[in-house]
Design a protein around this motif. Sequence first.
Motif, PDB file in Angstrom:
ATOM      1  N   SER A 159      -3.383   2.115  -4.006  1.00  0.00           N
ATOM      2  CA  SER A 159      -3.259   1.909  -2.517  1.00  0.00           C
ATOM      3  C   SER A 159      -4.427   1.239  -1.874  1.00  0.00           C
ATOM      4  CB  SER A 159      -2.601   2.978  -1.919  1.00  0.00           C
ATOM      5  OG  SER A 159      -3.531   4.213  -2.079  1.00  0.00           O
ATOM      6  N   ALA A 192       0.983  -1.196   0.049  1.00  0.00           N
ATOM      7  CA  ALA A 192       0.040  -0.053   0.026  1.00  0.00           C
ATOM      8  C   ALA A 192       0.728   1.205   0.035  1.00  0.00           C
ATOM      9  CB  ALA A 192      -0.949   0.029   1.271  1.00  0.00           C
ATOM     10  N   LYS A 193       1.792   1.092   1.000  1.00  0.00           N
ATOM     11  CA  LYS A 193       2.989   2.328   0.883  1.00  0.00           C
ATOM     12  C   LYS A 193       3.725   2.518  -0.509  1.00  0.00           C
ATOM     13  CE  LYS A 193       3.773   2.194   5.652  1.00  0.00           C
ATOM     14  NZ  LYS A 193       4.808   2.004   6.745  1.00  0.00           N
ATOM     15  N   SER A 216       2.696   1.598  -3.624  1.00  0.00           N
ATOM     16  CA  SER A 216       1.693   1.377  -4.781  1.00  0.00           C
ATOM     17  C   SER A 216       1.945   2.673  -5.805  1.00  0.00           C
ATOM     18  CB  SER A 216       0.212   1.301  -4.293  1.00  0.00           C
ATOM     19  OG  SER A 216      -0.159   2.372  -3.803  1.00  0.00           O
TER      20      SER A 216
END
Length: 214
Positions: free
Chosen positions: A143, A131-132, A134
């Motif tokens: 994300s 997620a960080k 993406s």
Amino acid sequence: MNDEIFDLIKKENFKQCFEKINILKRQYPNSSYFKVLELYAKYWQSPTKFNYDESLGNIYGPKGSLIISDLSTLNLLHKFFFELGKYDEALQIYERANFKYPSYNSALKWFSSSLGDSNFRQAIRASHKLAKLSGNNQETLTSRDYFFWYALSILAFFRFQNDQITEQESKLLPQLAYRTLSNVKPFQSTQEVTVFCSVCAELFPSDMEKSQEI
């Protein structure tokens, strides 16, 4: 030649195997991959004589002296540790790599390997990292998608490996899953709603306030 070397290991033709590895090491003297491949071959040549700590653990393990960024080498190390029965170490090499050398591709491999190994604790960490990262890739996923992967990984951890969950994780992870999904409201599909409802129902079974959100 890589497949040929693995085939030679399988056939226990170690003389020819090491000859080919040495050729590759001379061609690519800075390659971490062929150094690990040589260790892998040495292990299968004589498993009972292989010194795990000295040859592998103290170098590439969770507290090892080297942190590898090359994805091919990470994948080989994962295979090596896994075959040795070092299941946590097999995934921690990706985690260490992404701490020092953040990479979308290695984080994605970390996540997929975690699922393949049925290690949902590591899948949680890997999806959080994705997620960080993406924004650093050309993929269609965002994300937001990885936030749902994160929540689903937490759900899977509680569903299938509840006996492995620590007291701290049992308190913290449900809150993180709920907060993460709450932050991306309004939901954009029935699938997203389903995941959120599952988080509320399964991770907060006695919370009447959250049950009303379903």
